[in-house]
Design an enzyme around this catalytic site. Sequence first.
Site, PDB file in Angstrom:
ATOM      1  N   ARG A 246      -2.760   9.692  11.444  1.00 21.08           N
ATOM      2  CA  ARG A 246      -3.837   8.365  11.528  1.00 21.08           C
ATOM      3  C   ARG A 246      -4.857   8.593  12.087  1.00 21.08           C
ATOM      4  O   ARG A 246      -4.999   9.546  13.105  1.00 21.08           O
ATOM      5  CB  ARG A 246      -2.756   7.346  12.425  1.00 21.08           C
ATOM      6  CG  ARG A 246      -3.557   5.953  12.240  1.00 21.08           C
ATOM      7  CD  ARG A 246      -2.589   5.038  12.781  1.00 21.08           C
ATOM      8  NE  ARG A 246      -2.857   3.674  12.541  1.00 21.08           N
ATOM      9  CZ  ARG A 246      -1.998   2.625  12.801  1.00 21.08           C
ATOM     10  NH1 ARG A 246      -0.801   2.918  12.737  1.00 21.08           N
ATOM     11  NH2 ARG A 246      -2.609   1.589  12.685  1.00 21.08           N
TER      12      ARG A 246
ATOM     13  N   GLU B 134      -5.451   7.235   6.744  1.00 19.38           N
ATOM     14  CA  GLU B 134      -4.626   8.414   7.205  1.00 19.38           C
ATOM     15  C   GLU B 134      -5.310   9.607   6.741  1.00 19.38           C
ATOM     16  O   GLU B 134      -5.794   9.597   5.302  1.00 19.38           O
ATOM     17  CB  GLU B 134      -3.359   7.902   6.309  1.00 19.38           C
ATOM     18  CG  GLU B 134      -2.107   8.926   6.752  1.00 19.38           C
ATOM     19  CD  GLU B 134      -1.287   8.793   7.996  1.00 19.38           C
ATOM     20  OE1 GLU B 134      -1.725   7.556   8.805  1.00 19.38           O
ATOM     21  OE2 GLU B 134      -0.396   9.079   8.439  1.00 19.38           O
TER      22      GLU B 134
ATOM     23  N   ARG C 170       3.977  -3.795  17.172  1.00 23.16           N
ATOM     24  CA  ARG C 170       4.704  -3.812  16.106  1.00 23.16           C
ATOM     25  C   ARG C 170       5.056  -5.104  15.689  1.00 23.16           C
ATOM     26  O   ARG C 170       5.720  -5.736  16.274  1.00 23.16           O
ATOM     27  CB  ARG C 170       5.887  -3.040  16.309  1.00 23.16           C
ATOM     28  CG  ARG C 170       6.541  -2.455  15.310  1.00 23.16           C
ATOM     29  CD  ARG C 170       7.733  -1.537  15.816  1.00 23.16           C
ATOM     30  NE  ARG C 170       7.477  -0.274  16.457  1.00 23.16           N
ATOM     31  CZ  ARG C 170       6.860   0.866  15.861  1.00 23.16           C
ATOM     32  NH1 ARG C 170       6.973   0.653  14.679  1.00 23.16           N
ATOM     33  NH2 ARG C 170       6.695   1.790  16.581  1.00 23.16           N
TER      34      ARG C 170
ATOM     35  N   LYS D 240       2.010   4.694   1.438  1.00 18.57           N
ATOM     36  CA  LYS D 240       2.260   5.155   2.687  1.00 18.57           C
ATOM     37  C   LYS D 240       1.999   6.709   2.614  1.00 18.57           C
ATOM     38  O   LYS D 240       2.962   7.498   2.373  1.00 18.57           O
ATOM     39  CB  LYS D 240       3.763   4.802   3.222  1.00 18.57           C
ATOM     40  CG  LYS D 240       3.754   5.370   4.903  1.00 18.57           C
ATOM     41  CD  LYS D 240       5.206   4.858   5.269  1.00 18.57           C
ATOM     42  CE  LYS D 240       5.131   4.705   7.100  1.00 18.57           C
ATOM     43  NZ  LYS D 240       4.963   6.018   7.371  1.00 18.57           N
TER      44      LYS D 240
ATOM     45  N   PHE E 200      -7.317   2.330   5.083  1.00 16.98           N
ATOM     46  CA  PHE E 200      -6.517   1.184   4.754  1.00 16.98           C
ATOM     47  C   PHE E 200      -6.928   0.156   5.645  1.00 16.98           C
ATOM     48  O   PHE E 200      -6.514  -1.108   5.398  1.00 16.98           O
ATOM     49  CB  PHE E 200      -5.334   1.380   4.911  1.00 16.98           C
ATOM     50  CG  PHE E 200      -4.484   2.045   6.112  1.00 16.98           C
ATOM     51  CD1 PHE E 200      -4.422   1.361   7.404  1.00 16.98           C
ATOM     52  CD2 PHE E 200      -3.982   3.239   6.300  1.00 16.98           C
ATOM     53  CE1 PHE E 200      -3.960   1.825   8.444  1.00 16.98           C
ATOM     54  CE2 PHE E 200      -3.637   4.218   7.360  1.00 16.98           C
ATOM     55  CZ  PHE E 200      -3.798   3.170   8.720  1.00 16.98           C
TER      56      PHE E 200
ATOM     57  N   GLU F 242       0.870  -1.325  -0.071  1.00 16.30           N
ATOM     58  CA  GLU F 242      -0.021   0.031  -0.049  1.00 16.30           C
ATOM     59  C   GLU F 242       0.810   1.269   0.056  1.00 16.30           C
ATOM     60  O   GLU F 242       1.986   1.341   0.453  1.00 16.30           O
ATOM     61  CB  GLU F 242      -0.793   0.026   1.165  1.00 16.30           C
ATOM     62  CG  GLU F 242      -1.881  -1.207   1.245  1.00 16.30           C
ATOM     63  CD  GLU F 242      -2.716  -1.201   2.592  1.00 16.30           C
ATOM     64  OE1 GLU F 242      -2.553  -0.216   3.321  1.00 16.30           O
ATOM     65  OE2 GLU F 242      -3.566  -1.863   2.516  1.00 16.30           O
TER      66      GLU F 242
HETATM   67  P1  AMP Z   1       5.579   5.397  11.139  1.00  9.00           P
HETATM   68  O1  AMP Z   1       5.019   6.575  11.790  1.00  9.00           O
HETATM   69  O2  AMP Z   1       6.686   5.897  10.326  1.00  9.00           O
HETATM   70  O3  AMP Z   1       5.873   4.247  12.023  1.00  9.00           O
HETATM   71  O4  AMP Z   1       4.692   4.649   9.975  1.00  9.00           O
HETATM   72  C1  AMP Z   1       3.512   4.049  10.384  1.00  9.00           C
HETATM   73  C2  AMP Z   1       2.249   5.272   9.911  1.00  9.00           C
HETATM   74  O5  AMP Z   1       2.176   5.290   8.729  1.00  9.00           O
HETATM   75  C3  AMP Z   1       0.909   4.680  10.463  1.00  9.00           C
HETATM   76  O6  AMP Z   1       0.704   4.850  11.966  1.00  9.00           O
HETATM   77  C4  AMP Z   1      -0.033   5.385   9.643  1.00  9.00           C
HETATM   78  O7  AMP Z   1      -0.292   6.449  10.414  1.00  9.00           O
HETATM   79  C5  AMP Z   1       0.597   5.724   8.383  1.00  9.00           C
HETATM   80  N1  AMP Z   1       0.351   5.120   7.136  1.00  9.00           N
HETATM   81  C6  AMP Z   1       0.220   5.631   6.001  1.00  9.00           C
HETATM   82  N2  AMP Z   1      -0.216   5.146   5.059  1.00  9.00           N
HETATM   83  C7  AMP Z   1      -0.504   3.792   5.743  1.00  9.00           C
HETATM   84  C8  AMP Z   1      -0.874   2.420   5.200  1.00  9.00           C
HETATM   85  N3  AMP Z   1      -1.315   2.401   3.747  1.00  9.00           N
HETATM   86  N4  AMP Z   1      -1.144   1.407   6.042  1.00  9.00           N
HETATM   87  C9  AMP Z   1      -0.568   1.536   7.108  1.00  9.00           C
HETATM   88  N5  AMP Z   1      -0.282   2.952   7.789  1.00  9.00           N
HETATM   89  C10 AMP Z   1      -0.171   3.774   7.036  1.00  9.00           C
END
Ligand code: AMP
Length: 588
Positions: free
Chosen positions: A257, A304, A419, A252, A344, A250
Amino acid sequence: MLFEEVASYYQKLEAVSSRLEMIDILTELFKKAKKEEMKKLVYMTQGILSPPFEGVEIGMAEKLVEASIATATGFSKEEVEKEFKKRGDLGEAAEYLVSKTKLKRLSSKKFELSEVFDTMYKIATTSGEGSQEAKIKMLAELLAASSPLEARYIVRFSLGTLRLGVGDATILEALSKLVTGERKFKEQLENAYNICSDLGKVAEALAKEGIKGIENFKVELFSPIRPALAERLPTAEEILERMHGKCAVESKYDGLRAQVHVDKKSKRVEIFSRRLERLTPMFPEIAKAALEEIDAESAIIEGEAIAYNEVTGEFHPFQETIQRKRKHGVEEMSQELPLHLFAFDLMYLDGEGYLDKPYHERREKLEKIIKNKGTILLADRIIATSPKELEKYFEEAIEKGLEGIVAKELNSKYIAGARKFSWIKMKRSYKGELSDTVDLVILGYYLGKGVRAEFKFGGLLCGVYNEKKDVFETITKIGTGFSEEQMKEFKEVLDKIKVKSKPARVVSNIEPDFWVEPKYVVTVKADEITRSPTHTCGKEGDESGYALRFPRIVGGIRSDKSPEDATTTKEIIEMFKMQKKEKLQEES
Ligand code: AMP
């Protein structure tokens, strides 16, 4: 149980320096509570009145609390203020003043824990005309009849600064020990907590129905689920290998969120943040769309929220999306820079929980109920069966201005609050820099010297979260790259959470000028992760820990992340290994 007893346990908690001791003290405290008191006791120990998503804030203004102390003890407001200045802690000032009270105690009443809690709840929820006076009076009545030690904690609690330093995981372990005498039941308790995000509720169910009560937790509308988190890997090959050759990939999106709960019948919508705070008033356009664009009677979807221009296909940077959190005039902003929700996941649909269904089934259903035009859109995705496909999709995502991709295992459940490798993120890498930013918890700060003396701020001591041990470990000092405005802001917010000695859940070999309660998270960029004899991140026995080289802050405090959402020690070690591999690849 009497509040006096609770206060004496809080005093013990404050004095310990290790988490294991904390767990033992908490277990004993919980043992003393009656079944029907458990919920309130747990909330109180967390320093809250109800779970964050209900939005009942304590946090009385200092001035009001000072006025209550004055009324309760017969000292003047000036005298109260003087004591506060002298001690730097209004709780301790109250303790002293109550011990020297000028007024005669009217009764020798002893408070039950519930009485204190209920009064606090009443104070927090009293509003409207004359509410300030009413709050002062309620708190003063409580203080007038309390012991000095009780006064210390009542005052800190009313200010919203109880700061016992107990994390969720510590409470869960203590609850586990309470019923089984061991810590091994923690996982089941954690599972219940991940579903309802309410430690008070979990503790109450446990106290009343034992282990059975915990096994029956189900997803409920308007009770947020703790979000699933992603692991990270640096290459398409490694991702596909972990996913056994096939996975969903998917886009990102770099926004906020949002977990959207909607019930058509009652026309109710609630939107929760990653930290499970209520965001509904901030996102009026998404709330409206949830009622109009989702083809279901009731649902919980996750996505998101991001500022996106449908016409040009441009995504706005994260900083612009979150202006919404800071600025007033949400209505105007929703016109000027409308947000979209890229959905998502699906966790609940028409009365049925979806957490245990495989990803592919959740996604299929999600596609059925989202019409994919308007404000709520489906997150873009492909199914990849080769590293090449994945890599190409990743490059296209970057080109569109996205952050990267999240790969998802097709048969995996929704793993709330954890996680795991069923979700793997891969982000854009910058040459000469770490391929990813890290989110660090501020553990302390330094006073400024030279030009900086003016701001009384010289830098931060930052750490990561060690999930396994539930402690914070130091990883770097950050002394450069702050704007004047930032220095002022950091000094101001950190002064409010200063603590006298190192918090029990912080593991450190260095002493900053001031310790702070681990509360705020900042995003940091660095050039490299290095081994370090100084820092405690990942340090085992005599071996070195890990540190950041050339760290610098990106943006301000991340209000969407709690300290336990910071980058973990395990992630740092993985990033260190990846970096080593990348270097080898470059050299070869
Ligand atoms: P990070 O904050 O860098 O750990 O990345 C995880 C975050 O990416 C999640 O908490 C979501 O807010 C965001 N995110 C964006 N697009 C997606 C997606 N398609 N699936 C899951 N998380 C996503």
